[in-house]
Write an enzyme that holds these catalytic residues in place. Sequence first.
Site, PDB file in Angstrom:
ATOM      1  N   GLY A   1       2.651   2.170  10.775  1.00 47.43           N
ATOM      2  CA  GLY A   1       3.544   3.284  10.528  1.00 47.43           C
ATOM      3  C   GLY A   1       4.454   3.681  12.038  1.00 47.43           C
TER       4      GLY A   1
ATOM      5  N   GLU B   1      -6.702   4.292   7.911  1.00 44.29           N
ATOM      6  CA  GLU B   1      -6.731   5.682   7.911  1.00 44.29           C
ATOM      7  C   GLU B   1      -7.914   6.446   7.220  1.00 44.29           C
ATOM      8  OE1 GLU B   1      -2.975   5.288   5.715  1.00 44.29           O
ATOM      9  OE2 GLU B   1      -1.962   4.600   7.479  1.00 44.29           O
TER      10      GLU B   1
ATOM     11  N   SER C   1       3.811  -2.284  10.056  1.00 46.79           N
ATOM     12  CA  SER C   1       5.259  -2.263  10.436  1.00 46.79           C
ATOM     13  C   SER C   1       5.825  -3.698   9.917  1.00 46.79           C
ATOM     14  CB  SER C   1       5.576  -1.824  11.935  1.00 46.79           C
ATOM     15  OG  SER C   1       5.197  -0.466  12.120  1.00 46.79           O
TER      16      SER C   1
ATOM     17  N   ASN D   1       0.865  -1.218   0.025  1.00 49.56           N
ATOM     18  CA  ASN D   1      -0.115   0.034   0.044  1.00 49.56           C
ATOM     19  C   ASN D   1       0.871   1.092   0.089  1.00 49.56           C
ATOM     20  OD1 ASN D   1      -1.851   2.070   0.514  1.00 49.56           O
ATOM     21  ND2 ASN D   1      -2.418   1.456   2.655  1.00 49.56           N
ATOM     22  N   TRP D   2       1.118   1.959  -1.089  1.00 50.84           N
ATOM     23  CA  TRP D   2       1.701   2.994  -1.311  1.00 50.84           C
ATOM     24  C   TRP D   2       1.391   4.327  -0.555  1.00 50.84           C
ATOM     25  CZ3 TRP D   2       3.424   2.694  -7.158  1.00 50.84           C
ATOM     26  CH2 TRP D   2       4.161   1.592  -7.481  1.00 50.84           C
ATOM     27  N   LYS D   3       0.039   4.256  -0.092  1.00 51.76           N
ATOM     28  CA  LYS D   3      -0.579   5.332   0.436  1.00 51.76           C
ATOM     29  C   LYS D   3      -0.302   6.570  -0.446  1.00 51.76           C
ATOM     30  CE  LYS D   3      -0.284   3.082   5.197  1.00 51.76           C
ATOM     31  NZ  LYS D   3       0.129   3.218   6.182  1.00 51.76           N
TER      32      LYS D   3
ATOM     33  N   GLU E   1      -5.268  -5.265  10.452  1.00 47.87           N
ATOM     34  CA  GLU E   1      -3.743  -4.296  10.533  1.00 47.87           C
ATOM     35  C   GLU E   1      -4.175  -3.489  12.132  1.00 47.87           C
ATOM     36  OE1 GLU E   1      -2.042  -2.649   6.665  1.00 47.87           O
ATOM     37  OE2 GLU E   1      -3.808  -1.424   6.992  1.00 47.87           O
TER      38      GLU E   1
ATOM     39  N   GLY F   1       3.097  -1.256   4.185  1.00 48.13           N
ATOM     40  CA  GLY F   1       3.000   0.256   3.953  1.00 48.13           C
ATOM     41  C   GLY F   1       4.524   0.975   3.709  1.00 48.13           C
ATOM     42  N   GLY F   2       4.999   1.394   4.663  1.00 46.83           N
ATOM     43  CA  GLY F   2       6.328   2.010   4.395  1.00 46.83           C
ATOM     44  C   GLY F   2       7.317   1.190   3.653  1.00 46.83           C
TER      45      GLY F   2
ATOM     46  N   HIS G   1      -9.428   0.697   5.068  1.00 49.68           N
ATOM     47  CA  HIS G   1      -8.186   1.112   5.926  1.00 49.68           C
ATOM     48  C   HIS G   1      -8.526   2.006   6.895  1.00 49.68           C
ATOM     49  CE1 HIS G   1      -4.146   2.384   6.521  1.00 49.68           C
ATOM     50  NE2 HIS G   1      -3.798   1.395   6.016  1.00 49.68           N
TER      51      HIS G   1
HETATM   52  P1  13P Z   1       3.162   0.537   7.632  1.00 49.20           P
HETATM   53  O1  13P Z   1       3.774  -0.947   6.936  1.00 49.20           O
HETATM   54  O2  13P Z   1       3.951   1.385   7.228  1.00 49.20           O
HETATM   55  O3  13P Z   1       3.009   0.126   8.995  1.00 49.20           O
HETATM   56  O4  13P Z   1       1.741   0.548   7.047  1.00 49.20           O
HETATM   57  C1  13P Z   1       0.859  -0.494   7.316  1.00 49.20           C
HETATM   58  C2  13P Z   1      -0.638  -0.083   6.414  1.00 49.20           C
HETATM   59  O5  13P Z   1      -1.370   0.525   7.022  1.00 49.20           O
HETATM   60  C3  13P Z   1      -0.656  -0.807   5.159  1.00 49.20           C
HETATM   61  O6  13P Z   1      -1.887  -0.792   4.603  1.00 49.20           O
END
Ligand code: 13P
Length: 249
Positions: free
Chosen positions: A172, A96, A211, A9-11, A166, A232-233, A94
């Site tokens: 994050g 967020e 993470s 997920n590149w956000k 998640e 994510g990251g 998600h």
């Molecule tokens: P991180 O891997 O940056 O913690 O993000 C997880 C995430 O929200 C993937 O959708």
Amino acid sequence: MRRPMVAGNWKMHGSREENARLVAGVIDGVNGCVAEVLVFPPAVYVAEVAHLAAGSPVGVGGQTLCTQAVGAYTGEISAAMLRDVGATHVLVGHSERRAMYGETDAVVAEKFIAAQAGGLIPVLCVGETLEEREAGITEAVVARQLEAVVAAAGIAAFAQAVVAYEPVWAIGTGRTASPEQAQAVHGFIRGYFAAKDATLADHLRVLYGGSVKASNAAELFGMADVDGGLVGGASLKADEFVRICVAAR
Ligand code: 13P
């Protein structure tokens, strides 16, 4: 029996130039990988990334979608549009989106249904906040989030869906759930579905997100009910993401 999946997920990150470099690196690295690999770019880049990944083992998805199929919904993007430009999957609910854009359980359920109606496979995200975990209501929260969708879409809809656990406190933050903490909730999620349809539960893929890094992926993916990751990251660096994909077997 369940093919593992790793989704990046590149956000809200990237540019045309960065995306081209990233997706090329991922395609290069994941050839022959056991896991199904997907990337989820920001909406404006889905078409181009799908084009770059066409014919490769890397699939593409959207990060969210509109509850509606078509019409006067300024700024929104439908499931059919995402599919039209090459997406096969879409993230739904998600944390967020839930926390920052007011997506309630009911809206998440509508989006899940809209995704399937438009020909996309929804990746339904669930998970508790730190407060909820500390209050001992993790399972109740996850069950409530699942139940909202099952009640609206029906259990059979999950034959064409993926679930991602998640924990919000692990997203994050660098604070990953331990493999045992992840397995406990993944086992709970599979049990929730098994009580309704054992065969479906057996085939359902439940991804862990929060993470995930190359250094902890193998341990997490080694747990019985963890079928891969939503990253994510660490999905923004091709070599790191490829190492995570390779860890899923
Ligand atoms: P991180 O891997 O940056 O913690 O993000 C997880 C995430 O929200 C993937 O959708």
